[in-house]
Design an enzyme around this catalytic site. Sequence first.
Site, PDB file in Angstrom:
ATOM      1  N   SER A  17      18.844   7.303  -4.188  1.00 46.29           N
ATOM      2  CA  SER A  17      19.013   6.738  -5.537  1.00 46.29           C
ATOM      3  C   SER A  17      20.320   7.149  -6.222  1.00 46.29           C
ATOM      4  O   SER A  17      20.968   6.300  -6.841  1.00 46.29           O
ATOM      5  CB  SER A  17      17.810   7.100  -6.415  1.00 46.29           C
ATOM      6  OG  SER A  17      16.667   6.445  -5.921  1.00 46.29           O
ATOM      7  N   THR A  62       9.698   8.928  -7.608  1.00 52.68           N
ATOM      8  CA  THR A  62       9.318   8.654  -6.235  1.00 52.68           C
ATOM      9  C   THR A  62       8.155   9.568  -5.834  1.00 52.68           C
ATOM     10  O   THR A  62       7.656  10.343  -6.653  1.00 52.68           O
ATOM     11  CB  THR A  62      10.561   8.732  -5.308  1.00 52.68           C
ATOM     12  OG1 THR A  62      10.183   8.297  -4.012  1.00 52.68           O
ATOM     13  CG2 THR A  62      11.151  10.116  -5.220  1.00 52.68           C
ATOM     14  N   LYS A  66       4.332   8.855  -8.700  1.00 50.14           N
ATOM     15  CA  LYS A  66       4.331   7.555  -9.390  1.00 50.14           C
ATOM     16  C   LYS A  66       3.112   7.379 -10.299  1.00 50.14           C
ATOM     17  O   LYS A  66       3.224   6.804 -11.380  1.00 50.14           O
ATOM     18  CB  LYS A  66       4.427   6.414  -8.376  1.00 50.14           C
ATOM     19  CG  LYS A  66       5.792   6.347  -7.692  1.00 50.14           C
ATOM     20  CD  LYS A  66       5.897   5.166  -6.743  1.00 50.14           C
ATOM     21  CE  LYS A  66       7.232   5.190  -6.010  1.00 50.14           C
ATOM     22  NZ  LYS A  66       7.421   4.042  -5.136  1.00 50.14           N
ATOM     23  N   ASP A 102       9.008  -1.913  -7.806  1.00 51.74           N
ATOM     24  CA  ASP A 102       8.946  -1.979  -6.338  1.00 51.74           C
ATOM     25  C   ASP A 102       8.610  -3.395  -5.865  1.00 51.74           C
ATOM     26  O   ASP A 102       9.246  -3.932  -4.960  1.00 51.74           O
ATOM     27  CB  ASP A 102       7.893  -0.997  -5.798  1.00 51.74           C
ATOM     28  CG  ASP A 102       8.407   0.436  -5.751  1.00 51.74           C
ATOM     29  OD1 ASP A 102       9.634   0.624  -5.726  1.00 51.74           O
ATOM     30  OD2 ASP A 102       7.574   1.362  -5.741  1.00 51.74           O
ATOM     31  N   ALA A 131       2.355   0.524  -2.863  1.00 50.68           N
ATOM     32  CA  ALA A 131       3.377  -0.507  -2.653  1.00 50.68           C
ATOM     33  C   ALA A 131       2.743  -1.896  -2.634  1.00 50.68           C
ATOM     34  O   ALA A 131       3.287  -2.844  -3.213  1.00 50.68           O
ATOM     35  CB  ALA A 131       4.127  -0.238  -1.350  1.00 50.68           C
ATOM     36  N   TYR A 216      12.114   2.140   5.442  1.00 52.01           N
ATOM     37  CA  TYR A 216      13.509   1.785   5.726  1.00 52.01           C
ATOM     38  C   TYR A 216      14.213   2.928   6.442  1.00 52.01           C
ATOM     39  O   TYR A 216      13.779   4.072   6.402  1.00 52.01           O
ATOM     40  CB  TYR A 216      14.263   1.413   4.440  1.00 52.01           C
ATOM     41  CG  TYR A 216      14.204   2.467   3.377  1.00 52.01           C
ATOM     42  CD1 TYR A 216      13.197   2.428   2.424  1.00 52.01           C
ATOM     43  CD2 TYR A 216      15.124   3.516   3.333  1.00 52.01           C
ATOM     44  CE1 TYR A 216      13.109   3.406   1.451  1.00 52.01           C
ATOM     45  CE2 TYR A 216      15.040   4.494   2.357  1.00 52.01           C
ATOM     46  CZ  TYR A 216      14.039   4.435   1.434  1.00 52.01           C
ATOM     47  OH  TYR A 216      13.936   5.412   0.481  1.00 52.01           O
ATOM     48  N   GLY A 238      12.859  -2.153   4.633  1.00 50.38           N
ATOM     49  CA  GLY A 238      12.802  -2.098   3.176  1.00 50.38           C
ATOM     50  C   GLY A 238      14.064  -1.647   2.468  1.00 50.38           C
ATOM     51  O   GLY A 238      14.017  -1.340   1.271  1.00 50.38           O
TER      52      GLY A 238
HETATM   53  P1  NDP Z   1       0.226   4.767  -0.100  1.00 49.15           P
HETATM   54  O1  NDP Z   1      -0.011   6.161   0.388  1.00 49.15           O
HETATM   55  O2  NDP Z   1      -0.083   4.431  -1.500  1.00 49.15           O
HETATM   56  O3  NDP Z   1      -0.653   3.759   0.817  1.00 49.15           O
HETATM   57  C1  NDP Z   1      -0.626   3.889   2.204  1.00 49.15           C
HETATM   58  C2  NDP Z   1      -1.270   2.657   2.832  1.00 49.15           C
HETATM   59  O4  NDP Z   1      -1.009   2.713   4.228  1.00 49.15           O
HETATM   60  C3  NDP Z   1      -2.777   2.580   2.669  1.00 49.15           C
HETATM   61  O5  NDP Z   1      -3.154   1.233   2.532  1.00 49.15           O
HETATM   62  C4  NDP Z   1      -3.289   3.151   4.014  1.00 49.15           C
HETATM   63  O6  NDP Z   1      -4.534   2.617   4.408  1.00 49.15           O
HETATM   64  C5  NDP Z   1      -2.235   2.617   4.938  1.00 49.15           C
HETATM   65  N1  NDP Z   1      -2.074   3.383   6.181  1.00 49.15           N
HETATM   66  C6  NDP Z   1      -1.578   4.624   6.343  1.00 49.15           C
HETATM   67  N2  NDP Z   1      -1.502   4.950   7.658  1.00 49.15           N
HETATM   68  C7  NDP Z   1      -1.974   3.872   8.329  1.00 49.15           C
HETATM   69  C8  NDP Z   1      -2.157   3.578   9.714  1.00 49.15           C
HETATM   70  N3  NDP Z   1      -1.835   4.477  10.675  1.00 49.15           N
HETATM   71  N4  NDP Z   1      -2.649   2.369  10.052  1.00 49.15           N
HETATM   72  C9  NDP Z   1      -2.973   1.455   9.098  1.00 49.15           C
HETATM   73  N5  NDP Z   1      -2.826   1.685   7.768  1.00 49.15           N
HETATM   74  C10 NDP Z   1      -2.334   2.872   7.399  1.00 49.15           C
HETATM   75  O7  NDP Z   1       1.736   4.441   0.297  1.00 49.15           O
HETATM   76  P2  NDP Z   1       2.733   3.427  -0.447  1.00 49.15           P
HETATM   77  O8  NDP Z   1       1.984   2.174  -0.724  1.00 49.15           O
HETATM   78  O9  NDP Z   1       3.393   4.121  -1.553  1.00 49.15           O
HETATM   79  O10 NDP Z   1       3.847   3.186   0.681  1.00 49.15           O
HETATM   80  C11 NDP Z   1       3.624   2.315   1.770  1.00 49.15           C
HETATM   81  C12 NDP Z   1       4.919   2.110   2.530  1.00 49.15           C
HETATM   82  O11 NDP Z   1       5.873   1.463   1.705  1.00 49.15           O
HETATM   83  C13 NDP Z   1       5.585   3.401   3.018  1.00 49.15           C
HETATM   84  O12 NDP Z   1       6.133   3.163   4.298  1.00 49.15           O
HETATM   85  C14 NDP Z   1       6.718   3.613   2.018  1.00 49.15           C
HETATM   86  O13 NDP Z   1       7.797   4.333   2.560  1.00 49.15           O
HETATM   87  C15 NDP Z   1       7.102   2.169   1.743  1.00 49.15           C
HETATM   88  N6  NDP Z   1       7.790   1.974   0.453  1.00 49.15           N
HETATM   89  C16 NDP Z   1       9.048   1.434   0.483  1.00 49.15           C
HETATM   90  C17 NDP Z   1       9.752   1.237  -0.693  1.00 49.15           C
HETATM   91  C18 NDP Z   1      11.126   0.633  -0.622  1.00 49.15           C
HETATM   92  O14 NDP Z   1      11.813   0.616  -1.663  1.00 49.15           O
HETATM   93  N7  NDP Z   1      11.540   0.116   0.500  1.00 49.15           N
HETATM   94  C19 NDP Z   1       9.169   1.584  -2.002  1.00 49.15           C
HETATM   95  C20 NDP Z   1       7.814   2.089  -1.917  1.00 49.15           C
HETATM   96  C21 NDP Z   1       7.169   2.290  -0.727  1.00 49.15           C
HETATM   97  P3  NDP Z   1      -5.951   3.249   3.976  1.00 49.15           P
HETATM   98  O15 NDP Z   1      -6.135   2.944   2.533  1.00 49.15           O
HETATM   99  O16 NDP Z   1      -6.928   2.535   4.831  1.00 49.15           O
HETATM  100  O17 NDP Z   1      -5.826   4.726   4.238  1.00 49.15           O
END
Ligand code: NDP
Length: 272
Positions: A17, A62, A66, A102, A131, A216, A238
């Site tokens: 950032s 971050t 959040k 986001d 996300a 990303y 991303g």
């Molecule tokens: P959260 O921790 O809020 O959610 C994680 C999600 O991933 C849940 O739905 C979880 O499922 C699922 N999950 C985790 N591991 C697995 C797996 N092995 N197989 C299947 N599902 C899985 O994370 P965020 O939503 O904050 O982030 C998600 C992704 O987005 C990350 O990779 C993060 O880096 C990316 N991101 C990118 C941004 C950008 O600017 N490019 C900004 C924000 C996030 P369950 O509920 O079933 O456990």
Amino acid sequence: MTDRYSVIGHPINHTKSPLIHGLFAEVSQQDLEYGAIEGGLDGFEAQVLGFRDAGGRGMNITAPFKLRAFELADARSERATLAKASNALKFEHGKVYAENFDGIGLLRDIEHNLQVPLAGRKVLVLGAGGAARGALLPFLAAGPAHLVIANRDLAKARTLAAEVTDPRVQVCAYDALGGQDFDLVINATSASLVGELPPIGPEVFDHALLAYELAYGKGLTPFLRLARESGVAQLADGVGMLVEQAAEAFEWWRGVRPETRPVIDRLTVPLD
Ligand code: NDP
């Protein structure tokens, strides 16, 4: 006086950032400083308010703060409210305003940078975490034909779908995805952060024109690799989302929209 902004997270050492906002400030000739703060798991709220009280104008938030940022705000946007999370705060008129850029950043990367409009498309979103929550309202506003959410914890996906009450939103278990056509497949799980593939088979990509990985800088993740092997024409990670959400925050704070293409190009790590 130079206006001050910062990102806060834990850990914060890998944040892009300050680089992104520094480049935005340079090209748009804005007089500002943008730093990075290592957030304390016990003292996050005090750190945010301390930054504001010392004259700070806004912050990016971050992981893992959040939700706490959302909770400490005095006023919250609709997008932040659905996401139950904030990735940007503004300090103005003695109040803390919470936004979540986001989802809109992701949408802008897909529609504007990658030139794939969502209108009329069939969209599959993997994951129902922060996300995915942030993406839902901006995605629906873009007019997809329908949007399917798949998540391991199906109850979590159902709760999210129930909160938007939109007939285009459906929830599906991973093992029931076969036989459905999707134009766009979005990996909003965090599986790639640990080198894992969400439990999908190649058939989800049969009709897909874009596979988008929210993580990303990780090159060809298992998700993108499967998409490529399945013949998906366009793959993206991303980085564009990251830069576009930053541009949204910058415009919210400064009233100036910075150009994003040169910054995306600078931060892009080739997928191979
Ligand atoms: P959260 O921790 O809020 O959610 C994680 C999600 O991933 C849940 O739905 C979880 O499922 C699922 N999950 C985790 N591991 C697995 C797996 N092995 N197989 C299947 N599902 C899985 O994370 P965020 O939503 O904050 O982030 C998600 C992704 O987005 C990350 O990779 C993060 O880096 C990316 N991101 C990118 C941004 C950008 O600017 N490019 C900004 C924000 C996030 P369950 O509920 O079933 O456990």
